[in-house]
Design a protein around this motif. Structure first.
Motif, PDB file in Angstrom:
ATOM      1  N   GLU A 116       9.869   2.414  19.054  1.00  0.00           N
ATOM      2  CA  GLU A 116       8.887   1.526  19.655  1.00  0.00           C
ATOM      3  C   GLU A 116       8.750   0.220  18.887  1.00  0.00           C
ATOM      4  OE1 GLU A 116       4.503   1.820  21.797  1.00  0.00           O
ATOM      5  OE2 GLU A 116       5.300   3.529  20.630  1.00  0.00           O
ATOM      6  N   ARG A 117       8.932   0.243  17.561  1.00  0.00           N
ATOM      7  CA  ARG A 117       8.767  -0.991  16.776  1.00  0.00           C
ATOM      8  C   ARG A 117       9.845  -2.024  17.095  1.00  0.00           C
ATOM      9  NH1 ARG A 117      12.202  -0.974  12.262  1.00  0.00           N
ATOM     10  NH2 ARG A 117      13.147   1.056  11.806  1.00  0.00           N
ATOM     11  N   PHE A 118      10.942  -1.624  17.739  1.00  0.00           N
ATOM     12  CA  PHE A 118      11.961  -2.590  18.145  1.00  0.00           C
ATOM     13  C   PHE A 118      11.548  -3.363  19.396  1.00  0.00           C
ATOM     14  CE2 PHE A 118      15.664  -0.030  16.079  1.00  0.00           C
ATOM     15  CZ  PHE A 118      15.226  -0.433  14.827  1.00  0.00           C
ATOM     16  N   GLY A 119      10.462  -2.957  20.032  1.00  0.00           N
ATOM     17  CA  GLY A 119       9.931  -3.695  21.165  1.00  0.00           C
ATOM     18  C   GLY A 119      10.646  -3.400  22.467  1.00  0.00           C
ATOM     19  N   THR A 120      10.361  -4.243  23.448  1.00  0.00           N
ATOM     20  CA  THR A 120      10.887  -4.031  24.803  1.00  0.00           C
ATOM     21  C   THR A 120      11.788  -5.174  25.268  1.00  0.00           C
ATOM     22  OG1 THR A 120       8.894  -5.029  25.755  1.00  0.00           O
ATOM     23  CG2 THR A 120       8.904  -2.625  25.472  1.00  0.00           C
ATOM     24  N   GLU A 121      12.303  -5.957  24.346  1.00  0.00           N
ATOM     25  CA  GLU A 121      13.227  -7.026  24.734  1.00  0.00           C
ATOM     26  C   GLU A 121      14.427  -6.432  25.467  1.00  0.00           C
ATOM     27  OE1 GLU A 121      15.778 -10.657  22.663  1.00  0.00           O
ATOM     28  OE2 GLU A 121      14.374  -9.480  21.477  1.00  0.00           O
ATOM     29  N   ASP A 122      14.881  -7.083  26.503  1.00  0.00           N
ATOM     30  CA  ASP A 122      15.944  -6.665  27.425  1.00  0.00           C
ATOM     31  C   ASP A 122      15.427  -5.699  28.485  1.00  0.00           C
ATOM     32  OD1 ASP A 122      17.630  -8.006  25.624  1.00  0.00           O
ATOM     33  OD2 ASP A 122      18.342  -6.144  24.714  1.00  0.00           O
ATOM     34  N   LEU A 123      14.236  -5.125  28.296  1.00  0.00           N
ATOM     35  CA  LEU A 123      13.717  -4.111  29.215  1.00  0.00           C
ATOM     36  C   LEU A 123      12.658  -4.661  30.162  1.00  0.00           C
ATOM     37  CD1 LEU A 123      13.291  -1.206  26.627  1.00  0.00           C
ATOM     38  CD2 LEU A 123      15.271  -1.669  28.092  1.00  0.00           C
ATOM     39  N   GLU A 124      12.498  -5.970  30.158  1.00  0.00           N
ATOM     40  CA  GLU A 124      11.495  -6.585  31.028  1.00  0.00           C
ATOM     41  C   GLU A 124      11.779  -6.234  32.491  1.00  0.00           C
ATOM     42  OE1 GLU A 124      12.155  -9.160  27.389  1.00  0.00           O
ATOM     43  OE2 GLU A 124      13.451  -8.248  28.914  1.00  0.00           O
ATOM     44  N   GLY A 125      10.708  -5.958  33.235  1.00  0.00           N
ATOM     45  CA  GLY A 125      10.845  -5.630  34.644  1.00  0.00           C
ATOM     46  C   GLY A 125      11.122  -4.168  34.927  1.00  0.00           C
ATOM     47  N   ILE A 126      11.268  -3.361  33.872  1.00  0.00           N
ATOM     48  CA  ILE A 126      11.492  -1.928  34.042  1.00  0.00           C
ATOM     49  C   ILE A 126      10.205  -1.207  33.674  1.00  0.00           C
ATOM     50  CG2 ILE A 126      12.876   0.064  33.341  1.00  0.00           C
ATOM     51  CD1 ILE A 126      15.093  -1.909  32.563  1.00  0.00           C
ATOM     52  N   ASP A 127       9.784  -0.292  34.519  1.00  0.00           N
ATOM     53  CA  ASP A 127       8.557   0.473  34.285  1.00  0.00           C
ATOM     54  C   ASP A 127       8.864   1.579  33.278  1.00  0.00           C
ATOM     55  OD1 ASP A 127       6.235   1.947  34.360  1.00  0.00           O
ATOM     56  OD2 ASP A 127       6.139   2.097  36.537  1.00  0.00           O
TER      57      ASP A 127
END
Length: 297
Positions: free
Chosen positions: A129-140
């Motif tokens: 989780e600490r790596f974030g959600t970059e590249d995953l935008e728009g995915i639920d």
């Protein structure tokens, strides 16, 4: 996990991997410089070829720069799905490599390309989780942890990174899939990866375990499966595949993947998976033979 245990783990799941196609001659050479004239495109594994953990393998930064200076196309083809693309680029730059962002092809990008063409779902995510959600935008997505309800609410599971994964989380995932089967997409088929002090356990290890426990067959994205090579060749454009070589340290991901893609393979044995072990015996036991046998990259 020891090298022998890791090899046995790959052999135990051969029925879920692409079949070996023919056998290379395992021609012994010293480094990539010895085969530079034979190929125009070098597809490079990361762990075991460019770096071990957080350190570049000695001499390889200069060797890759020399290939690039001669006009050779050098692409990273990696199963490092747990890292956002920008984080991968920062790592390679820190190690001293100069790759164009479009020339770093990850299994994470391969999985995300498939999701763009698939029906929208609520996904439970195995990742740090600490790596974030970059590249995953728009995915639920919902990060999976210790809350059993999170496993029940989602409509499918994405397995990207296992650094924070635990046995209790694995048990929750398997229980949820037994109770209600759902799609499982695996963004890193690796069972292990070479680090400074041994092998790390990767998402493929947990994916095959859940397949054995639940009967659900995951969809794998990355080496040795064709999808990551399809993405690499889409980036490359028209090329002569007889002038393309995959350079890696694993028989079951890099060499088998090269055979699946119909290109040459070069196995590094002085670093990574086979460092300090009998690679020839492993080739014979697996029936997977590279075209070229490199002492070091």
């Amino acid at each position: 996990m020891t090298p022998a245990e890791a090899f046995a783990a790959y052999e135990a799941v051969r029925h879920r991997l692409p079949p070996a196609r023919g056998g290379g001659v395992a021609e012994p050479v010293q480094t990539l410089e010895d085969i530079a004239d034979r190929f125009d495109v070098f597809l490079l594994d990361a762990f075991g070829v460019l770096n071990i953990g957080e350190a570049a393998i000695p001499g390889v930064v200069e060797r890759i720069a020399g290939l690039q200076a001669r006009g050779k196309r050098c692409l990273v083809v990696t199963n490092a799905a747990g890292y956002p693309h920008a984080m991968l680029m920062a790592r390679y730059a820190r190690l001293g490599y100069a790759f164009d962002p479009a020339d770093v092809i990850s299994s994470r990008a391969t999985l995300l390309a498939a999701l763009r063409d698939a029906p929208a779902r609520r996904w439970g995510l195995m990742a740090t989780e600490r790596f974030g959600t970059e590249d995953l935008e728009g995915i639920d997505i919902t990060f999976l942890a210790e809350d059993p309800d999170a496993y029940d609410r989602v409509e499918g599971f994405l397995m990207l990174g296992s650094a924070a994964w635990t046995e209790p989380r694995q048990a929750l995932l398997e229980d949820a899939l037994r109770a209600r089967p759902r799609p499982v997409h695996v963004g890193n088929p690796d069972i292990v990866a070479p680090r400074e002090t041994g092998f790390s356990i990767e998402p493929g290890y947990f994916a095959h375990r859940l397949a054995n426990a639940t009967g659900i067959t995951p969809l794998f994205f990355g080496k040795p499966f064709a999808n990551i090579y399809d993405l690499a060749f889409a980036r490359l454009g028209p090329v002569d595949r007889s002038r393309v070589v995959m350079v890696g340290d694993s028989l079951h991901t890099d060499v088998l993947g090269a055979q699946t893609a119909g290109i040459a393979s070069a196995l590094v044995t002085g670093h990574g998976f086979f460092d300090g072990t009998d690679a020839r015996a492993a080739m014979q036991a697996a029936g997977i033979f590279p075209d070229i046998w490199l002492d070091r990259p």
